[in-house]
Design a protein around this motif. Structure first.
Motif, PDB file in Angstrom:
ATOM      1  N   ASP A   3      -3.875  34.081 -23.723  1.00  0.00           N
ATOM      2  CA  ASP A   3      -3.784  33.358 -22.456  1.00  0.00           C
ATOM      3  C   ASP A   3      -4.628  34.033 -21.376  1.00  0.00           C
ATOM      4  O   ASP A   3      -4.632  35.262 -21.263  1.00  0.00           O
ATOM      5  N   PRO A   4      -5.337  33.270 -20.569  1.00  0.00           N
ATOM      6  CA  PRO A   4      -6.181  33.834 -19.509  1.00  0.00           C
ATOM      7  C   PRO A   4      -5.398  34.652 -18.475  1.00  0.00           C
ATOM      8  O   PRO A   4      -5.901  35.676 -18.002  1.00  0.00           O
ATOM      9  N   LEU A   5      -4.189  34.206 -18.125  1.00  0.00           N
ATOM     10  CA  LEU A   5      -3.438  34.933 -17.104  1.00  0.00           C
ATOM     11  C   LEU A   5      -3.069  36.328 -17.588  1.00  0.00           C
ATOM     12  O   LEU A   5      -3.235  37.317 -16.866  1.00  0.00           O
ATOM     13  N   GLY A   6      -2.581  36.424 -18.816  1.00  0.00           N
ATOM     14  CA  GLY A   6      -2.259  37.741 -19.375  1.00  0.00           C
ATOM     15  C   GLY A   6      -3.490  38.617 -19.486  1.00  0.00           C
ATOM     16  O   GLY A   6      -3.450  39.821 -19.203  1.00  0.00           O
ATOM     17  N   ALA A   7      -4.614  38.020 -19.895  1.00  0.00           N
ATOM     18  CA  ALA A   7      -5.855  38.781 -20.019  1.00  0.00           C
ATOM     19  C   ALA A   7      -6.309  39.320 -18.661  1.00  0.00           C
ATOM     20  O   ALA A   7      -6.804  40.449 -18.555  1.00  0.00           O
ATOM     21  N   SER A   8      -6.118  38.534 -17.606  1.00  0.00           N
ATOM     22  CA  SER A   8      -6.514  38.995 -16.268  1.00  0.00           C
ATOM     23  C   SER A   8      -5.665  40.174 -15.825  1.00  0.00           C
ATOM     24  O   SER A   8      -6.155  41.085 -15.142  1.00  0.00           O
ATOM     25  N   VAL A   9      -4.401  40.184 -16.218  1.00  0.00           N
ATOM     26  CA  VAL A   9      -3.532  41.317 -15.904  1.00  0.00           C
ATOM     27  C   VAL A   9      -4.020  42.572 -16.620  1.00  0.00           C
ATOM     28  O   VAL A   9      -4.148  43.648 -16.020  1.00  0.00           O
ATOM     29  N   VAL A  10      -4.299  42.446 -17.912  1.00  0.00           N
ATOM     30  CA  VAL A  10      -4.789  43.584 -18.698  1.00  0.00           C
ATOM     31  C   VAL A  10      -6.068  44.154 -18.083  1.00  0.00           C
ATOM     32  O   VAL A  10      -6.212  45.372 -17.911  1.00  0.00           O
ATOM     33  N   PHE A  11      -6.988  43.281 -17.750  1.00  0.00           N
ATOM     34  CA  PHE A  11      -8.266  43.709 -17.165  1.00  0.00           C
ATOM     35  C   PHE A  11      -8.037  44.474 -15.858  1.00  0.00           C
ATOM     36  O   PHE A  11      -8.625  45.548 -15.635  1.00  0.00           O
ATOM     37  N   SER A  12      -7.153  43.961 -15.003  1.00  0.00           N
ATOM     38  CA  SER A  12      -6.929  44.603 -13.703  1.00  0.00           C
ATOM     39  C   SER A  12      -6.171  45.920 -13.848  1.00  0.00           C
ATOM     40  O   SER A  12      -6.431  46.875 -13.105  1.00  0.00           O
ATOM     41  N   VAL A  13      -5.248  46.019 -14.801  1.00  0.00           N
ATOM     42  CA  VAL A  13      -4.524  47.273 -15.031  1.00  0.00           C
ATOM     43  C   VAL A  13      -5.490  48.366 -15.464  1.00  0.00           C
ATOM     44  O   VAL A  13      -5.449  49.501 -14.963  1.00  0.00           O
ATOM     45  N   ILE A  14      -6.373  48.050 -16.408  1.00  0.00           N
ATOM     46  CA  ILE A  14      -7.349  49.038 -16.879  1.00  0.00           C
ATOM     47  C   ILE A  14      -8.260  49.485 -15.742  1.00  0.00           C
ATOM     48  O   ILE A  14      -8.500  50.691 -15.554  1.00  0.00           O
ATOM     49  N   ARG A  15      -8.748  48.529 -14.962  1.00  0.00           N
ATOM     50  CA  ARG A  15      -9.641  48.864 -13.856  1.00  0.00           C
ATOM     51  C   ARG A  15      -8.938  49.752 -12.820  1.00  0.00           C
ATOM     52  O   ARG A  15      -9.520  50.713 -12.301  1.00  0.00           O
ATOM     53  N   PHE A  16      -7.675  49.433 -12.505  1.00  0.00           N
ATOM     54  CA  PHE A  16      -6.952  50.230 -11.514  1.00  0.00           C
ATOM     55  C   PHE A  16      -6.740  51.657 -12.009  1.00  0.00           C
ATOM     56  O   PHE A  16      -6.915  52.623 -11.261  1.00  0.00           O
ATOM     57  N   ILE A  17      -6.355  51.810 -13.270  1.00  0.00           N
ATOM     58  CA  ILE A  17      -6.134  53.141 -13.834  1.00  0.00           C
ATOM     59  C   ILE A  17      -7.421  53.960 -13.799  1.00  0.00           C
ATOM     60  O   ILE A  17      -7.414  55.139 -13.415  1.00  0.00           O
ATOM     61  N   GLU A  18      -8.531  53.348 -14.175  1.00  0.00           N
ATOM     62  CA  GLU A  18      -9.797  54.085 -14.187  1.00  0.00           C
ATOM     63  C   GLU A  18     -10.284  54.392 -12.777  1.00  0.00           C
ATOM     64  O   GLU A  18     -10.735  55.514 -12.501  1.00  0.00           O
ATOM     65  N   ASN A  19     -10.186  53.424 -11.883  1.00  0.00           N
ATOM     66  CA  ASN A  19     -10.649  53.648 -10.506  1.00  0.00           C
ATOM     67  C   ASN A  19      -9.835  54.723  -9.794  1.00  0.00           C
ATOM     68  O   ASN A  19     -10.348  55.415  -8.904  1.00  0.00           O
ATOM     69  N   SER A  20      -8.569  54.866 -10.170  1.00  0.00           N
ATOM     70  CA  SER A  20      -7.689  55.854  -9.546  1.00  0.00           C
ATOM     71  C   SER A  20      -7.578  57.133 -10.371  1.00  0.00           C
ATOM     72  O   SER A  20      -6.828  58.053  -9.987  1.00  0.00           O
ATOM     73  N   ASP A  21      -8.273  57.192 -11.502  1.00  0.00           N
ATOM     74  CA  ASP A  21      -8.260  58.360 -12.397  1.00  0.00           C
ATOM     75  C   ASP A  21      -6.823  58.748 -12.758  1.00  0.00           C
ATOM     76  O   ASP A  21      -6.447  59.928 -12.753  1.00  0.00           O
ATOM     77  N   LEU A  22      -6.020  57.754 -13.116  1.00  0.00           N
ATOM     78  CA  LEU A  22      -4.595  57.999 -13.340  1.00  0.00           C
ATOM     79  C   LEU A  22      -4.283  58.684 -14.665  1.00  0.00           C
ATOM     80  O   LEU A  22      -3.218  59.287 -14.802  1.00  0.00           O
ATOM     81  N   VAL A  23      -5.186  58.606 -15.636  1.00  0.00           N
ATOM     82  CA  VAL A  23      -4.931  59.316 -16.888  1.00  0.00           C
ATOM     83  C   VAL A  23      -4.990  60.821 -16.637  1.00  0.00           C
ATOM     84  O   VAL A  23      -4.116  61.585 -17.094  1.00  0.00           O
ATOM     85  N   THR A  24      -5.981  61.261 -15.888  1.00  0.00           N
ATOM     86  CA  THR A  24      -6.046  62.677 -15.495  1.00  0.00           C
ATOM     87  C   THR A  24      -4.859  63.044 -14.626  1.00  0.00           C
ATOM     88  O   THR A  24      -4.251  64.117 -14.781  1.00  0.00           O
ATOM     89  N   HIS A  25      -4.522  62.162 -13.699  1.00  0.00           N
ATOM     90  CA  HIS A  25      -3.380  62.398 -12.809  1.00  0.00           C
ATOM     91  C   HIS A  25      -2.093  62.562 -13.603  1.00  0.00           C
ATOM     92  O   HIS A  25      -1.251  63.420 -13.277  1.00  0.00           O
TER      93      HIS A  25
END
Length: 391
Positions: A274-296
């Motif tokens: 579904d496109p809506l679920g895919a948009s959520v996945v895309f935004s979650v990944i982008r937010f984690i990377e932009n905020s460097d949350l894996v390192t955090h």
């Protein structure tokens, strides 16, 4: 709540939650609770994350649902990003609705490829709520690794160990949950898992990793299997990849996807890709990377590990296990766990509890100063119980 059927086995502590934002849930009495369970591992980047919410609102006005005979560009964007962070760039991705479904689908795929019907997992794994996963009788081999937990040579474990001799020759796949163990946070030794994966592959089987709870930065890496030297054939992702929205994914190698199509493999349901679920996945990944949350998660996790380790006294608290922002404290008496859990709720902190274990799995956005305040309260609660005899 007269007409809602609560059958989870957990007592409701917040009767009427009306709002959630960031780390906090607010009830109808305007009491705030710090959610140190991340909505049962789901709200990985905080409740109501505005970056994700904006992506959802934008996609809702475009296209929510896709049927079997049409697609949308956002699916490709999200699949490409998810495969990239999983190190499976040449692979394929199917978007689904729950982590249980992700594990079930990858198991079906593996059995189609191998032509076998016997799945193997570790004896303390939790793979999902479907009966095909939870009723581990027919078609399952449970590998008991309890003896390995205190093995003096676990870091040099090799194929001569008795454990490897127990693996059936007709195994279809090894489904590995890298560290959750039904929320009890047990991390199997690296060499044991690596050699088990090699053994299963040598027998013609496949390797599936269940990253529903351990993925999306939870353990200080994008995925829990990345703490091991292994390359899975399939990855099941859920919970945190949707940040509260019910979306999951099954990842597989490109070559296996082609073989599945050649064999006529089919799996379809109404909310697949579904496109809506895919948009959520895309935004979650982008937010984690932009905020460097894996390192955090690694930095905050190291701090939390040290502080929680200091609470082990051998009497009230007997053991602590943790990696990244996934931690558990084991107590001598399960009644004490329930008391600590209830007292923390009263003081505005939500943690997880199961048997003798108390779980602490905060959202990746938590800061050290917020952990410090919680730990002060936590120590006070434990101090008040330290001289109390078990109920």
């Amino acid at each position: 709540m007269e007409h809602v059927f609560f059958c989870t086995g957990h007592e409701l502590k917040i009767k009427n939650a009306v709002k959630a934002e960031g780390l906090y849930i607010t009830d109808d009495q305007e009491r705030k609770y710090l959610d140190l369970e991340s909505g049962v591992w789901c709200t990985s980047i905080g409740h109501g994350n505005p970056y994700v919410n904006d992506a959802v609102k934008e996609q809702i006005d475009k296209l929510i649902h896709a049927g079997f005979c049409y697609s949308s560009e956002i699916m490709e964007y999200a699949a490409k990003e998810l495969l990239r962070v999983a190190g499976m760039e040449d692979g394929k991705c199917v978007f689904l609705c729950s982590g249980s479904e992700g594990v079930e689908v990858t198991r079906q795929m593996s059995r189609t490829l191998t032509g076998r019907g016997l799945s193997m997992t570790l004896h303390d794994s939790y793979l999902g709520s479907y009966s095909s996963l939870s009723e581990e009788s027919g078609g399952w081999f449970l590998l008991d690794w309890e003896r390995c937990k205190n093995c003096p040579v676990q870091q040099t474990c090799d194929e001569t160990c008795h454990l490897f001799a127990e693996v059936p020759e007709d195994i279809s796949e090894f489904i590995f949950e890298p560290g959750s163990s039904s929320g009890l946070v047990n991390f199997p030794p690296e060499k044991m898992i690596e050699n088990l994966a090699d053994k299963v592959r040598a027998l013609g089987g496949k390797v599936i990793v269940n990253e529903v709870t351990t993925g999306v930065g939870r353990t200080g890496k994008w995925f829990g299997f990345q703490h091991y030297r292994m390359e899975p054939d399939f990855i099941a992702v859920g919970k945190g990849i949707g940040n509260g929205y019910p979306v999951s994914a099954a990842l597989l190698k490109g070559e296996d996807a082609e073989k599945l199509l050649d064999k006529g493999f089919h799996y379809s349901q109404s909310h697949q890709n579904d496109p809506l679920g895919a948009s959520v996945v895309f935004s979650v990944i982008r937010f984690i990377e932009n905020s460097d949350l894996v390192t955090h998660a690694t930095v905050c996790g190291d701090y939390l590990y040290k502080e929680l380790e200091g609470l082990v006294d051998g009497k009230l608290v007997t053991e602590h296990r943790g990696r990244g922002l996934m931690h558990v404290l084991e107590f001598a008496d399960p009644a004490m766990v329930q008391r600590v859990y209830s007292e923390l709720i009263e003081k505005g902190y939500i943690v997880g509890n199961r048997g003798r274990a108390l779980r602490i799995d905060p959202p990746l956005i938590i800061e050290q100063n917020e952990l410090e305040v919680f730990l002060d309260v936590f120590r006070d609660v434990l101090m008040g119980l330290s001289d109390t005899k078990p109920a």
